[in-house]
Design an enzyme around this catalytic site. Structure first.
Site, mmCIF file in Angstrom:
data_model
loop_
_atom_site.group_PDB
_atom_site.id
_atom_site.type_symbol
_atom_site.label_atom_id
_atom_site.label_comp_id
_atom_site.label_asym_id
_atom_site.label_seq_id
_atom_site.Cartn_x
_atom_site.Cartn_y
_atom_site.Cartn_z
ATOM 1 N N HIS A 16 0.843 -1.200 0.000
ATOM 2 C CA HIS A 16 0.000 0.000 0.000
ATOM 3 C C HIS A 16 0.881 1.253 0.000
ATOM 4 C CE1 HIS A 16 0.795 0.604 4.301
ATOM 5 N NE2 HIS A 16 0.688 -0.720 4.405
ATOM 6 N N ALA A 17 0.266 2.414 0.081
ATOM 7 C CA ALA A 17 0.970 3.691 -0.115
ATOM 8 C C ALA A 17 2.128 3.917 0.866
ATOM 9 C CB ALA A 17 -0.014 4.854 -0.040
#
Length: 89
Positions: A16-17
């Site tokens: 994820h980010a």
């Protein structure tokens, strides 16, 4: 010469980010090209968009390629990030 290694995503949330920015920050310290080969596509590990677009989930095994003058050190550093679950668990 290049190094190819298979790394498994061991953190529950995948790439994820926040993890992407962590990977990119580490990858950019090396001059070698570092990328994921997945489903016949190439994703740049020096780009947060590249890491996120690879859409790697928990338990996915990725072919990570290191190509350049410091590929050995890059391989060790990125392998360690994966092994440490990106500091998430």
């Amino acid at each position: 010469n290049m190094i190819q290694t298979e790394l498994t995503v061991q953190n529950q949330l995948g790439l994820h980010a926040r993890v992407a920015s962590y990977i990119v920050r580490q990858a950019k310290t090396f001059s070698s090209d570092i990328y994921i080969n997945k489903n016949e596509k190439k994703y740049d590990l020096k780009s947060a968009i590249g890491v996120i677009t690879a859409n790697a989930k928990y338990q996915d095994t990725l072919c990570v390629v290191f190509d350049g003058p410091d590929e050995q050190a890059a391989s060790q550093a990125i392998t360690q990030l994966f092994a440490q679950k990106f500091g998430e668990e």
